[in-house]
Motif scaffolding. Structure first.
Motif, PDB file in Angstrom:
ATOM      1  N   ALA A  55       0.806  -1.221   0.000  1.00 60.97           N
ATOM      2  CA  ALA A  55       0.000   0.000   0.000  1.00 60.97           C
ATOM      3  C   ALA A  55       0.840   1.271   0.000  1.00 60.97           C
ATOM      4  CB  ALA A  55      -0.932   0.006   1.214  1.00 60.97           C
ATOM      5  N   LEU A  56       2.050   1.189   0.514  1.00 65.66           N
ATOM      6  CA  LEU A  56       2.893   2.376   0.637  1.00 65.66           C
ATOM      7  C   LEU A  56       3.447   2.761  -0.731  1.00 65.66           C
ATOM      8  CD1 LEU A  56       4.117   4.276   2.835  1.00 65.66           C
ATOM      9  CD2 LEU A  56       6.141   2.797   2.783  1.00 65.66           C
ATOM     10  N   PRO A  57       3.299   4.016  -1.158  1.00 67.57           N
ATOM     11  CA  PRO A  57       3.918   4.448  -2.420  1.00 67.57           C
ATOM     12  C   PRO A  57       5.418   4.195  -2.402  1.00 67.57           C
ATOM     13  CG  PRO A  57       2.395   6.108  -1.611  1.00 67.57           C
ATOM     14  CD  PRO A  57       2.517   5.089  -0.520  1.00 67.57           C
ATOM     15  N   THR A  58       5.934   3.683  -3.508  1.00 67.46           N
ATOM     16  CA  THR A  58       7.343   3.300  -3.534  1.00 67.46           C
ATOM     17  C   THR A  58       8.271   4.492  -3.331  1.00 67.46           C
ATOM     18  OG1 THR A  58       7.301   3.482  -5.951  1.00 67.46           O
ATOM     19  CG2 THR A  58       6.903   1.310  -4.992  1.00 67.46           C
ATOM     20  N   ALA A  59       7.867   5.675  -3.807  1.00 65.84           N
ATOM     21  CA  ALA A  59       8.697   6.864  -3.604  1.00 65.84           C
ATOM     22  C   ALA A  59       8.808   7.197  -2.116  1.00 65.84           C
ATOM     23  CB  ALA A  59       8.120   8.047  -4.376  1.00 65.84           C
ATOM     24  N   VAL A  60       7.699   7.055  -1.399  1.00 60.18           N
ATOM     25  CA  VAL A  60       7.719   7.302   0.048  1.00 60.18           C
ATOM     26  C   VAL A  60       8.627   6.285   0.735  1.00 60.18           C
ATOM     27  CG1 VAL A  60       6.320   7.398   2.144  1.00 60.18           C
ATOM     28  CG2 VAL A  60       5.424   8.318   0.002  1.00 60.18           C
ATOM     29  N   GLY A  67      10.766   3.487  -8.035  1.00 58.15           N
ATOM     30  CA  GLY A  67      10.503   4.536  -7.061  1.00 58.15           C
ATOM     31  C   GLY A  67      11.302   4.423  -5.785  1.00 58.15           C
ATOM     32  N   SER A  68      11.327   3.238  -5.187  1.00 60.66           N
ATOM     33  CA  SER A  68      12.009   3.092  -3.898  1.00 60.66           C
ATOM     34  C   SER A  68      13.518   3.007  -4.046  1.00 60.66           C
ATOM     35  CB  SER A  68      11.494   1.833  -3.180  1.00 60.66           C
ATOM     36  OG  SER A  68      11.824   0.668  -3.919  1.00 60.66           O
ATOM     37  N   GLU A 114      11.789  -2.403 -10.288  1.00 57.90           N
ATOM     38  CA  GLU A 114      11.494  -1.381  -9.280  1.00 57.90           C
ATOM     39  C   GLU A 114      12.248  -0.083  -9.573  1.00 57.90           C
ATOM     40  OE1 GLU A 114      10.018   0.618  -6.078  1.00 57.90           O
ATOM     41  OE2 GLU A 114       9.311  -1.192  -7.067  1.00 57.90           O
ATOM     42  N   ILE A 133      10.613  -4.320  -0.585  1.00 59.06           N
ATOM     43  CA  ILE A 133       9.545  -4.454  -1.565  1.00 59.06           C
ATOM     44  C   ILE A 133       9.134  -5.913  -1.773  1.00 59.06           C
ATOM     45  CG2 ILE A 133       8.960  -4.125  -4.007  1.00 59.06           C
ATOM     46  CD1 ILE A 133       8.908  -1.570  -2.385  1.00 59.06           C
ATOM     47  N   ARG A 167       9.270  -8.549  -9.143  1.00 57.39           N
ATOM     48  CA  ARG A 167       8.901  -7.211  -8.641  1.00 57.39           C
ATOM     49  C   ARG A 167      10.128  -6.326  -8.488  1.00 57.39           C
ATOM     50  NH1 ARG A 167       7.938  -2.881  -7.701  1.00 57.39           N
ATOM     51  NH2 ARG A 167       6.349  -1.893  -6.369  1.00 57.39           N
TER      52      ARG A 167
END
Length: 275
Positions: A102-107, A211-212, A209, A148, A205
């Motif tokens: 649920a957490l945005p990858t950028a966050v 964002g993170s 990846e 992730i 996944r």
């Protein structure tokens, strides 16, 4: 006499499935291939053998494989703990496992970079104790990908452990097996296919990846630059053919690795008598 089916609507559902696959999978992949075909073989080979491209592939696939392997081990331990042992706050801990979904990858990337940077809460302690820097290094990529990919492993292994018959362990113990022998001979063969599935999902996944990773990787060419970032760089330079060429190579390599993993899973299931 035509064969009857319990569930009606085979033709509409089959048509919907084919339509979905065409619109969501086949057309985008075809566009990727057609855009790449605009390049000559010499241009394609030049992109493939570029040192920066090769370095980014090494970083992406190496970090993804390492992170998926670590996530497979940690995911099994967490799933085992959740299934076998009651403890206070178990439901809360179980819910936290799904947080990366649920957490945005950028966050997630910003939080991990803040924690693991040399002056961060965790990074400062690791740097002082071991002299190792996590953030802005390839190690930071592995940490982000473990974060992730871990839920995929846990949620894949957990149902198998819940359905596992503990009487098999008791039978092994009654025959003189110790804990390690019971684990290696009874438990591991039953959960290994699901563990490999979790590994494959975590790897799939992780390899794409973006964002993170970019916030904690440092994004240094030849050191910590991942393939998705290189594709974004190509797009920003309006080099669409080069971006699609790198994407196609990444797709083929990912498909090959997943095919190997699935073949290994099938072989293990067949050898253990599950097929």
């Amino acid at each position: 006499m035509p064969q009857s089916h319990i569930m009606p609507g085979f033709r509409p559902t089959l048509g919907f499935t084919l339509l979905y696959l065409t619109l969501i999978v086949l057309i985008p992949l075809s566009a990727l291939l057609l855009k790449t075909l605009q390049l000559s073989p010499e241009q394609f080979w030049a992109i493939l053998t570029n040192k920066r491209v090769l370095a980014s592939f090494q970083v992406s696939f190496g970090a993804s494989l390492l992170a998926a392997a670590i996530a497979a081990v940690l995911g099994f331990i967490i799933a085992w703990t959740l299934v076998r042992y009651p403890f206070p706050g178990k439901k809360l801990f179980d819910a936290i496992i799904d947080l990366p979904f649920a957490l945005p990858t950028a966050v997630a990337g910003i939080v991990l970079a803040t924690l693991y940077e040399p002056k961060g809460w965790i990074g400062q302690w690791i740097t002082q104790a071991f002299g190792v820097q996590i953030a802005y290094k390839p190690a930071g990529i592995v940490v982000a990908l473990i974060f992730i990919g871990l839920p995929f492993v846990v949620r894949t292994i957990e149902p198998v452990l819940q359905e596992f018959d503990s009487a098999m362990e008791e039978a092994a113990a009654s025959l003189g097996a110790n804990r390690w022998q019971a684990f290696l001979k009874v438990i591991l063969p039953n959960i290994l296919p699901s563990a490999i599935t979790g590994f494959a999902l975590a790897f799939a996944r992780s390899v794409g990846e973006y964002g993170s990773v970019i916030f904690i990787a440092g994004n240094m060419p030849y050191v910590s630059e991942v393939v998705p970032l290189l594709i974004i760089t190509k797009l920003e330079q309006y080099d669409y053919a080069g971006a699609t060429a790198i994407g196609l190579i990444m797709l083929l390599l990912s498909f090959l690795l997943l095919l190997i993993v699935n073949s290994l899973q099938w072989w293990i299931r067949r050898r253990s008598g599950q097929l």
